[in-house]
Design a protein around this motif. Structure first.
Motif, mmCIF file in Angstrom:
data_model
loop_
_atom_site.group_PDB
_atom_site.id
_atom_site.type_symbol
_atom_site.label_atom_id
_atom_site.label_comp_id
_atom_site.label_asym_id
_atom_site.label_seq_id
_atom_site.Cartn_x
_atom_site.Cartn_y
_atom_site.Cartn_z
ATOM 1 N N SER A 134 0.825 -1.214 0.000
ATOM 2 C CA SER A 134 0.000 0.000 0.000
ATOM 3 C C SER A 134 0.856 1.260 0.000
ATOM 4 C CB SER A 134 -0.932 0.004 1.217
ATOM 5 O OG SER A 134 -0.179 -0.105 2.420
ATOM 6 N N SER A 135 2.134 1.129 0.410
ATOM 7 C CA SER A 135 3.040 2.285 0.433
ATOM 8 C C SER A 135 3.967 2.313 -0.786
ATOM 9 C CB SER A 135 3.885 2.268 1.710
ATOM 10 O OG SER A 135 4.778 1.152 1.718
ATOM 11 N N TRP A 136 3.846 1.326 -1.685
ATOM 12 C CA TRP A 136 4.710 1.253 -2.854
ATOM 13 C C TRP A 136 4.280 2.243 -3.937
ATOM 14 C CZ3 TRP A 136 6.202 -4.451 -4.390
ATOM 15 C CH2 TRP A 136 6.811 -5.075 -3.290
ATOM 16 N N GLN A 137 5.185 2.475 -4.880
ATOM 17 C CA GLN A 137 4.870 3.284 -6.056
ATOM 18 C C GLN A 137 4.058 2.440 -7.032
ATOM 19 O OE1 GLN A 137 5.818 6.629 -6.402
ATOM 20 N NE2 GLN A 137 6.421 6.358 -4.266
ATOM 21 N N ARG A 138 3.239 3.111 -7.854
ATOM 22 C CA ARG A 138 2.355 2.394 -8.762
ATOM 23 C C ARG A 138 2.462 2.925 -10.189
ATOM 24 N NH1 ARG A 138 -1.365 -0.639 -5.913
ATOM 25 N NH2 ARG A 138 -1.093 -0.402 -3.657
ATOM 26 N N ILE A 139 2.386 2.017 -11.134
ATOM 27 C CA ILE A 139 2.379 2.373 -12.554
ATOM 28 C C ILE A 139 1.147 1.742 -13.183
ATOM 29 C CG2 ILE A 139 3.595 2.238 -14.755
ATOM 30 C CD1 ILE A 139 6.185 1.835 -13.225
ATOM 31 N N SER A 140 0.269 2.572 -13.734
ATOM 32 C CA SER A 140 -0.948 2.074 -14.372
ATOM 33 C C SER A 140 -0.740 1.911 -15.873
ATOM 34 C CB SER A 140 -2.116 3.035 -14.110
ATOM 35 O OG SER A 140 -2.404 3.110 -12.720
ATOM 36 N N LEU A 141 -1.250 0.820 -16.415
ATOM 37 C CA LEU A 141 -1.180 0.567 -17.853
ATOM 38 C C LEU A 141 -2.473 1.043 -18.510
ATOM 39 C CD1 LEU A 141 0.952 -1.402 -16.576
ATOM 40 C CD2 LEU A 141 0.494 -2.920 -18.503
ATOM 41 N N ASP A 142 -2.355 1.600 -19.696
ATOM 42 C CA ASP A 142 -3.541 2.060 -20.415
ATOM 43 C C ASP A 142 -4.408 0.891 -20.846
ATOM 44 O OD1 ASP A 142 -2.725 4.686 -20.143
ATOM 45 O OD2 ASP A 142 -1.638 4.692 -22.056
ATOM 46 N N ASN A 143 -3.763 -0.215 -21.209
ATOM 47 C CA ASN A 143 -4.493 -1.413 -21.633
ATOM 48 C C ASN A 143 -3.901 -2.639 -20.947
ATOM 49 O OD1 ASN A 143 -6.188 -0.148 -23.817
ATOM 50 N ND2 ASN A 143 -4.146 0.307 -24.629
ATOM 51 N N LYS A 144 -4.726 -3.613 -20.651
ATOM 52 C CA LYS A 144 -4.252 -4.836 -20.021
ATOM 53 C C LYS A 144 -3.334 -5.591 -20.972
ATOM 54 C CE LYS A 144 -8.179 -5.532 -16.917
ATOM 55 N NZ LYS A 144 -9.257 -6.466 -16.490
ATOM 56 N N THR A 145 -2.314 -6.229 -20.417
ATOM 57 C CA THR A 145 -1.366 -6.974 -21.238
ATOM 58 C C THR A 145 -0.830 -8.174 -20.484
ATOM 59 O OG1 THR A 145 0.587 -6.746 -22.671
ATOM 60 C CG2 THR A 145 0.690 -5.703 -20.504
ATOM 61 N N SER A 146 -0.072 -9.003 -21.164
ATOM 62 C CA SER A 146 0.551 -10.172 -20.549
ATOM 63 C C SER A 146 1.919 -9.803 -19.995
ATOM 64 C CB SER A 146 0.690 -11.286 -21.591
ATOM 65 O OG SER A 146 1.546 -12.310 -21.126
ATOM 66 N N THR A 147 2.358 -10.548 -19.003
ATOM 67 C CA THR A 147 3.693 -10.306 -18.449
ATOM 68 C C THR A 147 4.778 -10.551 -19.489
ATOM 69 O OG1 THR A 147 3.695 -12.586 -17.589
ATOM 70 C CG2 THR A 147 3.065 -10.823 -16.059
ATOM 71 N N LYS A 148 4.476 -11.351 -20.516
ATOM 72 C CA LYS A 148 5.448 -11.614 -21.581
ATOM 73 C C LYS A 148 5.768 -10.349 -22.373
ATOM 74 C CE LYS A 148 4.024 -16.441 -22.185
ATOM 75 N NZ LYS A 148 3.462 -17.443 -23.136
ATOM 76 N N ASN A 149 4.867 -9.367 -22.326
ATOM 77 C CA ASN A 149 5.061 -8.124 -23.069
ATOM 78 C C ASN A 149 5.692 -7.018 -22.225
ATOM 79 O OD1 ASN A 149 3.830 -9.183 -25.403
ATOM 80 N ND2 ASN A 149 1.790 -8.673 -24.626
#
Length: 343
Positions: A273-288
């Motif tokens: 809850s105290s970590w930094q966050r990065i939001s993706l515009d579109n959902k993707t796979s971890t492979k990408n």
């Protein structure tokens, strides 16, 4: 007063021994077999270097931290493409051994190599450090020069993942076994090989906490930390996928591996809850998703572009995307390496 003086003396002695071990590991163990020569090194752009051939059948293609070298497997042989010269050489391997797994360190042109014996009766895996600049391969040993090896219960066992942080001088190895089980081994600060986890099931990626050198691993969608005496789940994280680490943070993609919409990163000792966050515009796979050792996160898109999730800039590339690090994007175009420089 006498007891206090004795305590202080032994404390100083202990600190000297501890610092001596770390100094040995950094200055001797990691450079053993190499001569040291001071010279001025001009930093070259990755895109200014020469292309090298990458065969269509090449497997496990990876790029060194500064883009100077490319490693890949061709018919089981380990090849090193030298982009400073435009040449390709084969790493020498004993007739009774075969390449099992490789991984570049994050801050030097060194490749850690796992080799497995071809003898099915007494199978084992040995570990080596390959210096690409000097074309020199050295077997990893402990401080008493005993080889760091893993004796196998089956010739079908293989190294499936490696994790290390040069700041902690600790390495972890995931040994895949039958029935989707694995053991995890560690080379500690004394350069000794030891087993830290046995017969685990459902293990995917392993990582190392860059701050405390603890093992981090992904098990059936849960991310856990192993401190040696106990294992705990990362707080406030119900489901996640380990992406890797930077100098001080661990990066985790939240959710199922094929539907990631958010990446969190921070100190594993603190709740997410105290970590930094990065939001993706579109959902993707971890492979990408590609994480560099410097903490940059990129997403590979279907239109042959990479999106920098910090700057939101799109970077075009050609051919087949192979690898990404802080220096550039490695691609294969018509059998040749191409590197797109990153700003």
């Amino acid at each position: 007063m006498k007891k206090l003086r004795t305590f202080l003396i032994w404390t100083v002695i202990a600190l000297i021994i501890e610092n001596g071990v770390f100094l040995y590991f950094e200055k001797v163990y990691l450079v053993q077999g190499s001569s040291i020569k001071a010279e001025k090194v001009e930093k070259r752009k990755a895109s200014d270097m020469k292309d090298v051939s990458i065969p269509s059948e090449a497997k496990d293609v990876k790029m060194s931290h500064d883009g100077s070298y490319i490693s890949y497997l061709e018919d089981g042989a380990l090849k090193i493409g030298d982009r400073t010269k435009g040449t390709v050489k084969t790493v020498k391997v004993a007739d009774y051994m075969s390449i099992n797994y490789t991984k570049w360190v994050t801050d030097g042109n060194f490749l850690i190599i796992a080799e497995k014996t071809k003898d099915a009766k007494k199978p084992y895996i040995g570990f080596y450090k390959y210096d690409a600049v000097r074309d020199d391969k050295t077997e990893l040993t402990d401080l008493d020069l005993h080889k760091d090896i893993i004796n196998l219960s089956s010739s079908k066992d293989n190294i499936q993942d490696m994790a290390f942080a040069t700041s902690s001088n600790v390495m972890y190895f995931k040994l895949g076994k039958t029935s989707d089980r694995c053991d995890i081994y560690k080379i500690n600060v004394m350069s000794q090989m030891e087993k830290v986890k046995t017969n685990l099931q459902g293990i995917d990626t392993i990582e190392v906490d860059p701050v405390n050198a603890n093992l981090i691993y992904e098990q059936s969608g849960m991310v856990k930390i192993n401190t040696g005496s106990k294992q705990t789940r990362i707080k406030n994280l119900s489901e996640g996928n380990v992406l890797g680490h930077s100098d001080s943070s661990v990066f985790i993609a939240k959710g199922k591996s094929d539907s990631i919409s958010e990446i969190v990163y921070g100190d594993v000792e603190k709740p997410t809850s105290s970590w930094q966050r990065i939001s993706l515009d579109n959902k993707t796979s971890t492979k990408n998703i590609f994480l560099t050792s410097g903490g940059r996160v990129f997403v590979n898109n279907s239109n042959k572009t990479l999106t920098d999730l910090t700057s939101k800039k799109n970077i075009k590339y050609e051919g087949t995307l192979l690898d990404v690090n802080d220096r550039g994007i490695l691609c294969e175009v018509d059998g040749q390496s191409k590197v797109v420089e990153l700003e």
